[in-house]
Design a protein around this motif. Structure first.
Motif, PDB file in Angstrom:
ATOM      1  N   ALA A 157      -3.787   1.786   5.771  1.00  0.00           N
ATOM      2  CA  ALA A 157      -4.835   2.544   5.080  1.00  0.00           C
ATOM      3  C   ALA A 157      -5.282   3.729   5.932  1.00  0.00           C
ATOM      4  O   ALA A 157      -5.469   4.841   5.431  1.00  0.00           O
ATOM      5  CB  ALA A 157      -6.019   1.632   4.752  1.00  0.00           C
TER       6      ALA A 157
ATOM      7  N   VAL B  96       0.421   4.147  -2.788  1.00  0.00           N
ATOM      8  CA  VAL B  96      -0.032   5.484  -2.375  1.00  0.00           C
ATOM      9  C   VAL B  96       1.032   6.529  -2.705  1.00  0.00           C
ATOM     10  O   VAL B  96       0.728   7.701  -2.953  1.00  0.00           O
ATOM     11  CB  VAL B  96      -0.417   5.479  -0.879  1.00  0.00           C
ATOM     12  CG1 VAL B  96      -0.621   6.886  -0.352  1.00  0.00           C
ATOM     13  CG2 VAL B  96      -1.682   4.652  -0.670  1.00  0.00           C
TER      14      VAL B  96
ATOM     15  N   LEU C 147       0.832  -1.206   0.000  1.00  0.00           N
ATOM     16  CA  LEU C 147       0.000   0.000   0.000  1.00  0.00           C
ATOM     17  C   LEU C 147       0.869   1.261   0.000  1.00  0.00           C
ATOM     18  O   LEU C 147       0.555   2.240  -0.692  1.00  0.00           O
ATOM     19  CB  LEU C 147      -0.953  -0.009   1.201  1.00  0.00           C
ATOM     20  CG  LEU C 147      -2.102   0.980   1.100  1.00  0.00           C
ATOM     21  CD1 LEU C 147      -2.988   0.695  -0.116  1.00  0.00           C
ATOM     22  CD2 LEU C 147      -2.952   0.971   2.357  1.00  0.00           C
TER      23      LEU C 147
ATOM     24  N   PRO D 156      -5.527  11.205  -1.313  1.00  0.00           N
ATOM     25  CA  PRO D 156      -5.914   9.791  -1.453  1.00  0.00           C
ATOM     26  C   PRO D 156      -7.391   9.606  -1.123  1.00  0.00           C
ATOM     27  O   PRO D 156      -7.931  10.322  -0.267  1.00  0.00           O
ATOM     28  CB  PRO D 156      -5.057   9.066  -0.415  1.00  0.00           C
ATOM     29  CG  PRO D 156      -4.369  10.100   0.374  1.00  0.00           C
ATOM     30  CD  PRO D 156      -4.654  11.453  -0.177  1.00  0.00           C
TER      31      PRO D 156
ATOM     32  N   ILE E 212      -6.813   6.408   3.263  1.00  0.00           N
ATOM     33  CA  ILE E 212      -7.375   5.807   2.047  1.00  0.00           C
ATOM     34  C   ILE E 212      -8.225   4.605   2.468  1.00  0.00           C
ATOM     35  O   ILE E 212      -7.907   3.927   3.444  1.00  0.00           O
ATOM     36  CB  ILE E 212      -6.230   5.416   1.070  1.00  0.00           C
ATOM     37  CG1 ILE E 212      -6.772   5.093  -0.312  1.00  0.00           C
ATOM     38  CG2 ILE E 212      -5.349   4.294   1.618  1.00  0.00           C
ATOM     39  CD1 ILE E 212      -5.699   5.114  -1.400  1.00  0.00           C
TER      40      ILE E 212
ATOM     41  N   TRP F  79      -9.603   6.118  -2.285  1.00  0.00           N
ATOM     42  CA  TRP F  79     -10.036   4.716  -2.185  1.00  0.00           C
ATOM     43  C   TRP F  79      -8.991   3.801  -2.798  1.00  0.00           C
ATOM     44  O   TRP F  79      -8.187   4.225  -3.620  1.00  0.00           O
ATOM     45  CB  TRP F  79     -11.329   4.495  -2.979  1.00  0.00           C
ATOM     46  CG  TRP F  79     -12.292   5.613  -2.898  1.00  0.00           C
ATOM     47  CD1 TRP F  79     -13.051   5.961  -1.815  1.00  0.00           C
ATOM     48  CD2 TRP F  79     -12.623   6.536  -3.945  1.00  0.00           C
ATOM     49  NE1 TRP F  79     -13.835   7.049  -2.122  1.00  0.00           N
ATOM     50  CE2 TRP F  79     -13.600   7.419  -3.418  1.00  0.00           C
ATOM     51  CE3 TRP F  79     -12.219   6.705  -5.255  1.00  0.00           C
ATOM     52  CZ2 TRP F  79     -14.154   8.456  -4.166  1.00  0.00           C
ATOM     53  CZ3 TRP F  79     -12.773   7.742  -6.003  1.00  0.00           C
ATOM     54  CH2 TRP F  79     -13.730   8.597  -5.450  1.00  0.00           C
ATOM     55  N   PHE F  80      -9.060   2.524  -2.412  1.00  0.00           N
ATOM     56  CA  PHE F  80      -8.262   1.531  -3.140  1.00  0.00           C
ATOM     57  C   PHE F  80      -9.026   0.230  -3.264  1.00  0.00           C
ATOM     58  O   PHE F  80      -9.949  -0.038  -2.495  1.00  0.00           O
ATOM     59  CB  PHE F  80      -6.884   1.328  -2.516  1.00  0.00           C
ATOM     60  CG  PHE F  80      -6.844   0.615  -1.176  1.00  0.00           C
ATOM     61  CD1 PHE F  80      -7.213   1.258  -0.001  1.00  0.00           C
ATOM     62  CD2 PHE F  80      -6.380  -0.694  -1.099  1.00  0.00           C
ATOM     63  CE1 PHE F  80      -7.130   0.617   1.224  1.00  0.00           C
ATOM     64  CE2 PHE F  80      -6.294  -1.348   0.132  1.00  0.00           C
ATOM     65  CZ  PHE F  80      -6.676  -0.694   1.291  1.00  0.00           C
TER      66      PHE F  80
ATOM     67  N   VAL G 170      -2.805  -3.715  -5.675  1.00  0.00           N
ATOM     68  CA  VAL G 170      -3.750  -2.680  -5.240  1.00  0.00           C
ATOM     69  C   VAL G 170      -3.848  -1.613  -6.324  1.00  0.00           C
ATOM     70  O   VAL G 170      -2.862  -1.267  -6.973  1.00  0.00           O
ATOM     71  CB  VAL G 170      -3.391  -1.993  -3.902  1.00  0.00           C
ATOM     72  CG1 VAL G 170      -3.528  -2.942  -2.742  1.00  0.00           C
ATOM     73  CG2 VAL G 170      -2.022  -1.379  -3.931  1.00  0.00           C
ATOM     74  N   GLN G 171      -5.070  -1.152  -6.519  1.00  0.00           N
ATOM     75  CA  GLN G 171      -5.275   0.019  -7.364  1.00  0.00           C
ATOM     76  C   GLN G 171      -5.710   1.144  -6.437  1.00  0.00           C
ATOM     77  O   GLN G 171      -6.655   0.983  -5.668  1.00  0.00           O
ATOM     78  CB  GLN G 171      -6.341  -0.237  -8.422  1.00  0.00           C
ATOM     79  CG  GLN G 171      -6.489   0.971  -9.348  1.00  0.00           C
ATOM     80  CD  GLN G 171      -7.290   0.658 -10.587  1.00  0.00           C
ATOM     81  OE1 GLN G 171      -8.338   0.022 -10.506  1.00  0.00           O
ATOM     82  NE2 GLN G 171      -6.811   1.098 -11.724  1.00  0.00           N
ATOM     83  N   VAL G 172      -4.984   2.261  -6.501  1.00  0.00           N
ATOM     84  CA  VAL G 172      -5.304   3.394  -5.632  1.00  0.00           C
ATOM     85  C   VAL G 172      -5.950   4.502  -6.464  1.00  0.00           C
ATOM     86  O   VAL G 172      -5.639   4.671  -7.647  1.00  0.00           O
ATOM     87  CB  VAL G 172      -4.053   3.928  -4.900  1.00  0.00           C
ATOM     88  CG1 VAL G 172      -3.520   2.893  -3.920  1.00  0.00           C
ATOM     89  CG2 VAL G 172      -2.973   4.352  -5.879  1.00  0.00           C
ATOM     90  N   HIS G 173      -6.859   5.203  -5.800  1.00  0.00           N
ATOM     91  CA  HIS G 173      -7.589   6.292  -6.449  1.00  0.00           C
ATOM     92  C   HIS G 173      -7.486   7.525  -5.563  1.00  0.00           C
ATOM     93  O   HIS G 173      -7.518   7.404  -4.335  1.00  0.00           O
ATOM     94  CB  HIS G 173      -9.077   5.960  -6.595  1.00  0.00           C
ATOM     95  CG  HIS G 173      -9.356   4.650  -7.257  1.00  0.00           C
ATOM     96  ND1 HIS G 173      -9.156   3.449  -6.625  1.00  0.00           N
ATOM     97  CD2 HIS G 173      -9.820   4.362  -8.477  1.00  0.00           C
ATOM     98  CE1 HIS G 173      -9.483   2.466  -7.453  1.00  0.00           C
ATOM     99  NE2 HIS G 173      -9.881   2.999  -8.581  1.00  0.00           N
TER     100      HIS G 173
END
Ligand code: ADP
Ligand code: MG
Length: 326
Positions: A109, A71, A67, A81, A114, A83-84, A130-133
């Motif tokens: 998190a 991030v 993570l 940050p 996030i 969501w993920f 992980v995909q972070v948004h």
């Protein structure tokens, strides 16, 4: 234990309620809200057993590395940050492993601000994605392109520590330093720095493959060259004590996974940048300047030109040359 009870027991609880989450874990999709006037930014990262970490690695350490590294890409954009999502491929449903992984994932998190909003769970060779948004003000955000001749080259924090932490694992007989190991296992994405520098910086990248390699990406994207002074590279007392100054400077240049930010700033913005960084608790150091493209990347040692050491890690570099993108 089946897939659904595993998700319910260990991951659903990590989806903390938030105004930006209309629907979290448990449906076909998560439904999310980007605040008005913001652009969505997205990045994805994978750790594969045997490629990125040794078999038998501690699950909690994997969670914080996974993570933290992902991030860090949000930090490099100056993003907030949000969501993920998590794609977990596990060889077996080892509850002890999942419990250790999920509890550290939750702690990291929360530290980074996030929230987990979904994922996928499959059986196979251990692979963690992980995909972070996050979001940035519309049309803004820090990019790799944008550096111009005359800009200052700066880095946050200290460099080479994570490479020192790796050395502690490769050669424990030579000595082990807890602070360096921590830098390797628990990267601290420079989210606060990224947001503070965003209004003033002309380009930015996070250092995942090593300073020279990642600065090289900025130079290429911006169509410029640069000059870096070895003696100005920020080194931690822990790294200097661990390996001495020469090795520390080489690792600061080429060691990966520091997850500090390397950014450029027009000299005229330097005083305002200093004000913006006041109280952020992370040092920012000038290490060189941007030059016209034909200058290439030059390294100085106390003002005298010196050779570039080998650059950072690239997954697809073959013995015959020809690098592909990682
Ligand atoms: P689908 O079959 O529709 O893709 P899944 O059965 O894979 O749905 O997942 C059910 C719900 O659980 C979804 O909301 C999904 O996002 C979530 N989920 C699955 N695996 C994970 C995971 N490892 N972490 C977090 N959420 C997960
Ligand atoms: Mg699915």
């Amino acid at each position: 234990m089946d897939e659904f009870s595993l998700i319910g027991r260990y991951f659903a609880g990590l989806c903390e309620a938030d105004d930006s989450i209309a629907l979290g874990i448990g449906d076909d999709c998560a439904q999310l809200r980007v605040p008005p006037g913001q652009d969505l930014v997205v990045s994805i990262d994978t750790l594969v057993e045997g490629t990125h970490f040794l078999p038998g690695s501690d699950p909690g350490r994997l969670a914080s590395r996974l993570l933290g590294a992902a991030v860090s890409d949000l930090a490099a954009m100056g993003a907030e940050p949000a969501w993920f999502t998590l794609a977990l491929t596990l060889p077996e449903a080892d509850e002890g492993w999942v419990a250790g992984f999920a509890s550290q994932l939750g702690r990291s998190a929360r530290d980074f601000g996030i929230r987990l909003v979904g994922g996928d769970t499959t059986r196979g060779p251990l692979t963690l994605t992980v995909q972070v948004h996050g979001w940035v003000p519309a049309g803004r955000g820090l990019h790799r392109r944008g550096a111009a001749a005359g800009d200052l080259v700066c880095v946050t924090g200290t460099l080479g520590d994570s490479r020192g932490g790796l050395e502690c694992q490769l050669h424990p007989e030579k000595g082990v330093d807890a602070a360096l190991m921590e830098r390797f296992f628990a990267p601290q994405p420079r989210l606060d720095c990224g947001r503070r520098i965003a209004p003033y910086a002309s380009a930015c990248i996070d250092i995942s493959d090593g300073l020279l390699a990642d600065l090289g990406h900025v130079l290429e994207a911006s169509g410029v060259g640069a000059r870096i002074e070895r003696r100005q590279l920020p080194l931690s007392p822990a790294l200097l004590a661990f390996c001495g100054e020469q090795q520390a400077r080489d690792w600061a240049l080429c060691g990966g996974e520091d997850f500090e930010l390397c950014f450029t700033v027009p000299a005229a913005h330097w005083p305002k940048l200093q004000q913006a960084l006041a109280g952020c608790g992370v040092p920012v150091t000038r290490i060189g300047e941007i030059l016209p493209a034909d200058a290439g990347l030059q390294l100085l040692d106390a003002g005298a030109p010196c050779a570039l050491p080998g650059t950072g890690y690239n997954h697809f570099v073959s013995a015959g040359g020809g690098a592909d993108k990682e």
